[in-house]
Enzyme design. Structure first.
Site, PDB file in Angstrom:
ATOM      1  N   GLU A   1       0.813  -1.390   0.071  1.00 24.91           N
ATOM      2  CA  GLU A   1       0.002  -0.041   0.032  1.00 24.91           C
ATOM      3  C   GLU A   1       0.958   1.283  -0.087  1.00 24.91           C
ATOM      4  OE1 GLU A   1      -2.898  -0.323   3.340  1.00 24.91           O
ATOM      5  OE2 GLU A   1      -3.503  -2.170   2.231  1.00 24.91           O
TER       6      GLU A   1
ATOM      7  N   GLU B   1      -5.844 -11.060  -1.450  1.00 25.37           N
ATOM      8  CA  GLU B   1      -6.753 -10.831  -0.316  1.00 25.37           C
ATOM      9  C   GLU B   1      -8.057 -10.590  -0.709  1.00 25.37           C
ATOM     10  OE1 GLU B   1      -5.460  -7.485   2.147  1.00 25.37           O
ATOM     11  OE2 GLU B   1      -3.434  -7.814   1.783  1.00 25.37           O
TER      12      GLU B   1
HETATM   13  C1  XIL Z   1      -6.418  -6.718   8.169  1.00 25.69           C
HETATM   14  C2  XIL Z   1      -6.647  -7.736   9.099  1.00 25.69           C
HETATM   15  O1  XIL Z   1      -7.561  -8.757   8.613  1.00 25.69           O
HETATM   16  C3  XIL Z   1      -7.438  -7.345  10.462  1.00 25.69           C
HETATM   17  O2  XIL Z   1      -7.491  -8.421  11.127  1.00 25.69           O
HETATM   18  C4  XIL Z   1      -6.623  -6.350  11.123  1.00 25.69           C
HETATM   19  O3  XIL Z   1      -7.379  -5.588  12.076  1.00 25.69           O
HETATM   20  C5  XIL Z   1      -6.465  -5.010   9.932  1.00 25.69           C
HETATM   21  O4  XIL Z   1      -5.922  -5.726   8.775  1.00 25.69           O
HETATM   22  N1  XIL Z   1      -5.056  -4.831   3.753  1.00 25.69           N
HETATM   23  C6  XIL Z   1      -4.057  -5.747   3.971  1.00 25.69           C
HETATM   24  C7  XIL Z   1      -4.237  -6.621   5.256  1.00 25.69           C
HETATM   25  O5  XIL Z   1      -2.890  -5.735   3.561  1.00 25.69           O
HETATM   26  O6  XIL Z   1      -3.094  -6.836   6.044  1.00 25.69           O
HETATM   27  C8  XIL Z   1      -5.551  -6.039   6.269  1.00 25.69           C
HETATM   28  O7  XIL Z   1      -5.711  -7.075   6.995  1.00 25.69           O
HETATM   29  C9  XIL Z   1      -6.590  -5.757   5.300  1.00 25.69           C
HETATM   30  C10 XIL Z   1      -6.112  -4.925   4.159  1.00 25.69           C
END
Ligand code: XIL
Length: 372
Positions: A157, A262
């Site tokens: 990001e 994701e």
């Molecule tokens: C999220 C997790 O799923 C949650 O448990 C945590 O509270 C916040 O982060 N982008 C990413 C992930 O790269 O690491 C994030 O994961 C979601 C968005």
């Protein structure tokens, strides 16, 4: 596409809210990892409970369905490197062992990210300290898991929505060269690991432009980058299939592989003008924002199934360009989308319901593969 899906629906027989009994038999033989074995890895993000083998149902499902894992939170800076001189490896070690024991492709998530960063990092303001901290962080972690972690989200990001670079603490102190530095350090620490740039909204044209520039900049400097990770926190309608496809093609044209890292599809209203997955955003819950607290209406279940069907059809079409498709969670109950961007909602974004039963979306995906 619509026809295939209709045939699939007919094949389900009388559609009722609970399909568990109907599909029990064939389910034993079916598996996502087997179905897509010739196409890409199918992965899931796993939490500390699962890594510690305290969630036996989730573990059972993981072993049956998936051949790749991502650590949902346990390798993030605040957890793995909470103070300048102290690392906490217990859960990450178990994670790596779980992957090894089950012959799964293991992702390291993530080395450099502005969120879930240890507090001491947010106050760094001079170049020398930042360089030392970055070097120590990346070298220590990547060397420890050399040969065990197969791929790293090296930088997560780094982009704003308009494709410019985000003003993270790394950017403020080192300028844009922090990205090259991070990739170089990772490559020096494990020359065999695949190195990825990972972000959300990578299907949006302006941001895609930024990601393409980021990859090209590294390539022009001779720095190893193997892939782009499109997070895939998507909705029932957005992004369009055309933008997803344009993005797969744009990244693949650079000579790097694409991963969907994701994946989850929210079925809930999107608050206000919120876009993407910036995790610091959080909003108040209200009934209208949580329309399905008990059960997802069957009509929406089918929309979700259709959406998963369509995007997987695209993934299969471009499987030569895609290394891995990873879901962000195992089942609806443990998805982060129950608490983000609004706490305490009931969302239904994945392929398995809260009882670990496969949903219509699971069947719709498997219907794409003829032998299943
Ligand atoms: C999220 C997790 O799923 C949650 O448990 C945590 O509270 C916040 O982060 N982008 C990413 C992930 O790269 O690491 C994030 O994961 C979601 C968005």
């Amino acid at each position: 596409m619509v026809v295939t899906f209709l045939v699939f629906l007919l094949s389900l027989g009388g559609c009722t809210e609970n399909k568990t009994d109907d599909i029990k038999k064939p389910e034993q033989a079916r598996s996502l990892k087997r179905a897509f074995a010739d196409d890409f890895y199918v992965g899931a993000a796993i939490n500390a409970r699962l890594i510690s083998e305290e969630d036996s149902l989730a573990l059972q499902l993981l072993r049956k369905e998936f051949n790749s894992i991502s650590p949902e939170n346990d390798m993030k800076w605040e957890n793995i490197h909470p103070a300048p001189d102290s690392f906490y490896f217990d859960i990450a070690d178990r994670y790596a062992a779980l992957a090894e024991d089950n012959n799964m492709f293991a992702l390291g998530h993530t080395l450099v990210w502005h969120s879930q960063l240890a507090d001491y990092m947010n106050t760094v303001s001079d170049t020398a300290t930042m360089n030392v901290y970055l070097e120590n962080h990346i070298s220590t972690i990547v060397q420890r898991y050399k040969g065990k972690i197969d791929a790293w989200d090296v930088v997560n990001e780094a982009l704003n929505e308009d494709g410019t670079l985000r003003e993270s603490v790394f950017f403020k102190v080192l300028g844009e060269k922090y990205i090259a530095k991070a990739f170089k350090l990772a490559a020096q620490s494990d020359s065999d690991a695949k190195l990825l740039y990972n972000d959300y909204n990578l299907c949006v044209p302006e941001k895609r432009g930024g990601a393409v520039r980021l990859v090209k900049t590294l390539q022009n400097e001779g720095i190893k980058i193997d892939g782009v990770g499109m997070q895939g926190h998507w909705g029932l309608k957005e992004p369009s299939l055309a933008e997803i496809e344009n993005s797969i093609l744009a990244y693949s044209d650079l000579g790097v592989k694409v991963s969907i890292t994701e994946l989850d599809i929210t079925v809930l209203p999107n608050p206000w003008d919120l876009e993407g997955a910036e995790v610091s955003q959080n909003f108040e819950n209200e009934d209208r924002m949580n329309p399905y607290p008990d059960v997802l209406p069957y009509s929406v279940q089918l929309q979700l199934a259709q959406r998963y069907h369509d995007i997987f059809q695209l993934f299969v079409k471009h499987s030569d360009k895609i290394d891995r498709v990873t879901f962000w969670g195992i089942n609806d109950g443990n998805s982060w989308l129950n608490n983000w961007p609004i706490r305490g909602r009931t969302n239904y974004p994945l392929l398995f319901d809260r009882k670990f039963h496969p949903k219509e979306a699971y069947d719709s995906i498997l219907s794409l593969i003829s032998e299943n």
